[in-house]
Enzyme design. Structure first.
Site, PDB file in Angstrom:
ATOM      1  N   LYS A   7     -93.939  73.644   7.644  1.00 39.91           N
ATOM      2  CA  LYS A   7     -93.833  73.669   8.910  1.00 39.91           C
ATOM      3  C   LYS A   7     -94.116  75.413   9.184  1.00 39.91           C
ATOM      4  CE  LYS A   7     -92.990  69.159   9.227  1.00 39.91           C
ATOM      5  NZ  LYS A   7     -91.740  68.687   9.281  1.00 39.91           N
ATOM      6  N   TRP A  34     -86.157  61.986  13.585  1.00 37.25           N
ATOM      7  CA  TRP A  34     -85.777  62.339  12.391  1.00 37.25           C
ATOM      8  C   TRP A  34     -84.342  62.315  11.980  1.00 37.25           C
ATOM      9  CZ3 TRP A  34     -89.264  62.637   8.419  1.00 37.25           C
ATOM     10  CH2 TRP A  34     -90.546  62.968   8.723  1.00 37.25           C
ATOM     11  N   ASP A  38     -80.877  69.495   9.454  1.00 36.17           N
ATOM     12  CA  ASP A  38     -82.136  69.671   8.974  1.00 36.17           C
ATOM     13  C   ASP A  38     -83.050  70.110  10.141  1.00 36.17           C
ATOM     14  OD1 ASP A  38     -84.896  68.673   8.649  1.00 36.17           O
ATOM     15  OD2 ASP A  38     -84.655  66.640   8.935  1.00 36.17           O
TER      16      ASP A  38
HETATM   17  C1  LIG Z   1     -91.410  67.283   8.647  1.00 36.24           C
HETATM   18  C2  LIG Z   1     -89.985  66.913   8.759  1.00 36.24           C
HETATM   19  C3  LIG Z   1     -89.395  66.042   7.864  1.00 36.24           C
HETATM   20  C4  LIG Z   1     -90.001  65.308   6.601  1.00 36.24           C
HETATM   21  O1  LIG Z   1     -90.509  66.255   5.704  1.00 36.24           O
HETATM   22  P1  LIG Z   1     -91.010  65.360   4.379  1.00 36.24           P
HETATM   23  O2  LIG Z   1     -91.614  66.951   3.562  1.00 36.24           O
HETATM   24  O3  LIG Z   1     -92.239  64.825   4.833  1.00 36.24           O
HETATM   25  O4  LIG Z   1     -90.192  64.742   3.681  1.00 36.24           O
HETATM   26  C5  LIG Z   1     -88.031  65.871   8.047  1.00 36.24           C
HETATM   27  N1  LIG Z   1     -87.154  66.496   9.024  1.00 36.24           N
HETATM   28  C6  LIG Z   1     -87.700  67.096   9.973  1.00 36.24           C
HETATM   29  C7  LIG Z   1     -87.042  67.625  11.123  1.00 36.24           C
HETATM   30  C8  LIG Z   1     -89.162  67.326   9.879  1.00 36.24           C
HETATM   31  O5  LIG Z   1     -89.743  67.904  10.823  1.00 36.24           O
END
Ligand SMILES: *Cc1c(COP(=O)(O)O)cnc(C)c1O
Length: 362
Positions: free
Chosen positions: A193, A103, A169
């Site tokens: 999540k 990511w 993030d």
């Molecule tokens: C799931 C996730 C994303 C992506 O999220 P989207 O909603 O699909 O854009 C980005 N960063 C991390 C760490 C994630 O777990």
């Protein structure tokens, strides 16, 4: 409450607390006597206004978000934020990125469209690199604090000595543990999540970082505009905010090991992860390859040493009521995501299955 539903280990969209799902079902046709589903309400009406306000206040309370941070309810997901953050914060200048897995690598690549991005350090997907080459004149430093695919988690946020804002993030561990706001300038995460349905993105941004968006930044994605309009510049993802609000209430009321609220959730997450890692480490049949100090509490990738058994493992797990254990396609193997809504019994059932499968096929 006992449930007959299987345990769902999906990395996201992911399992939600069953009481929340039941409440959503019960309120689907008529929210609190309004005669409307939340999906059918004007976002400007007093009913939805009360939902948004309560969700904001509960989230602020749970994560102890200081007053000089705005909480924004946005859309676009984590990948959207990969562009929205540099559009708002980079000023077209320098951005330092720490790459610890899939990511953060994606985030760095996307930011490169808007800023001069330098990879300050790069890990091997199993550990957090040390020796970051940071530039004092960078607009911010980007870190992914839980690598959902690799299973690498920061258990402590870095303290940046040079005063450059840290952007995290935290999509896949948001609300699973407290956040040290003293070390953060901006935090973002998708809801799917730990928090609710896909479509809602949460952004926490320090007041002083607003107001520097590039001209090309879409108005609906300009943090200053979103903040000034209390996440109502355009129609927010109303249903997602409603479900998230119920999840916040659920977290506030959760009790575990003599603790309550976020502390209870965190302790339960610690215990769940410890149980699974201990079972994997004790076995010669399975393995997790992440350094012990940065193993994720949320996402546990693991491998069968005999990968020819993978399909059989997944089929038997599913038959045993253990869903979505297949690893991400880029790393293969298995992955068990143990988000907030996964009860301890789910992990106990998984560990029991691991031992049973090994006994039959090891
Ligand atoms: C799931 C996730 C994303 C992506 O999220 P989207 O909603 O699909 O854009 C980005 N960063 C991390 C760490 C994630 O777990």
């Amino acid at each position: 409450m006992t449930s007959s539903r299987p345990f769902n280990f999906s990395a996201g969209p992911a399992t939600l607390p069953e009481p929340v799902l039941r409440q959503v079902a019960a309120e689907m046709l008529d929210w609190h006597g309004s005669g409307m589903s939340v999906m059918e309400m004007s976002h400007r009406g007093k009913e939805f206004g009360s939902i948004l306000e309560a969700a904001q206040a509960d989230l602020r309370e749970l994560l102890v978000v200081p007053p000089h941070f705005h909480i924004l309810f946005m859309q676009g997901g984590g990948l959207g934020e990969n562009a929205i953050v540099p559009l708002n914060l980079s000023r077209g200048g320098k951005v330092d990125a720490v790459v610890t897995g899939s990511w953060s690598r994606k985030s760095a690549a996307e930011a490169r469209r808007y800023a001069d991005v330098q990879v300050a350090a790069e890990g091997d997907g199993r550990s957090i690199p040390t020796d970051w080459r940071l530039r004092d004149d960078a607009a911010y430093v980007h870190v992914c604090t839980n690598e959902t695919i690799d299973g690498v988690e920061f258990h402590e946020l870095p303290r940046l000595a040079n005063g450059v804002p840290l952007v995290i993030d935290c999509s896949s561990h948001l609300l699973s543990r407290p956040i040290d706001w003293d070390r953060v300038g901006l935090a973002f995460g998708g809801a799917q999540k730990n928090i609710g349905p896909a479509g809602l993105t949460l952004v926490f941004v320090r007041e002083d970082l607003l107001g520097h968006a590039l001209d090309i930044c879409p108005t609906a994605f300009n943090y200053a505009t979103v903040a000034a309009n209390h996440s109502m510049y355009n129609t927010p993802p109303t249903f997602g905010i409603y479900v998230a609000g119920l999840v916040f209430q659920w977290v506030k009321g959760l009790e575990y090991a003599g603790k309550r609220g976020l502390a209870a959730v965190e302790q339960r997450n610690i215990d769940k992860a410890a149980l699974l890692y201990a079972a994997l480490d004790a076995s010669g049949f399975y393995e997790n390859r992440v350094d012990a100090g940065c193993r994720s509490r949320m996402n546990v990738p693991f491998f069968l040493r005999d990968e020819s058994l993978n399909d059989r493992f997944l089929a038997e797990a599913k038959a045993a009521g253990l869903l979505q254990l297949k690893g991400h396609k880029s790393v293969g193997g298995m992955r068990a995501s143990l988000y907030n809504a996964m009860p301890l019994e789910g992990v106990q059932a998984l560990v029991g299955f691991l031992k049973d499968f090994e006994a039959r096929h090891g």
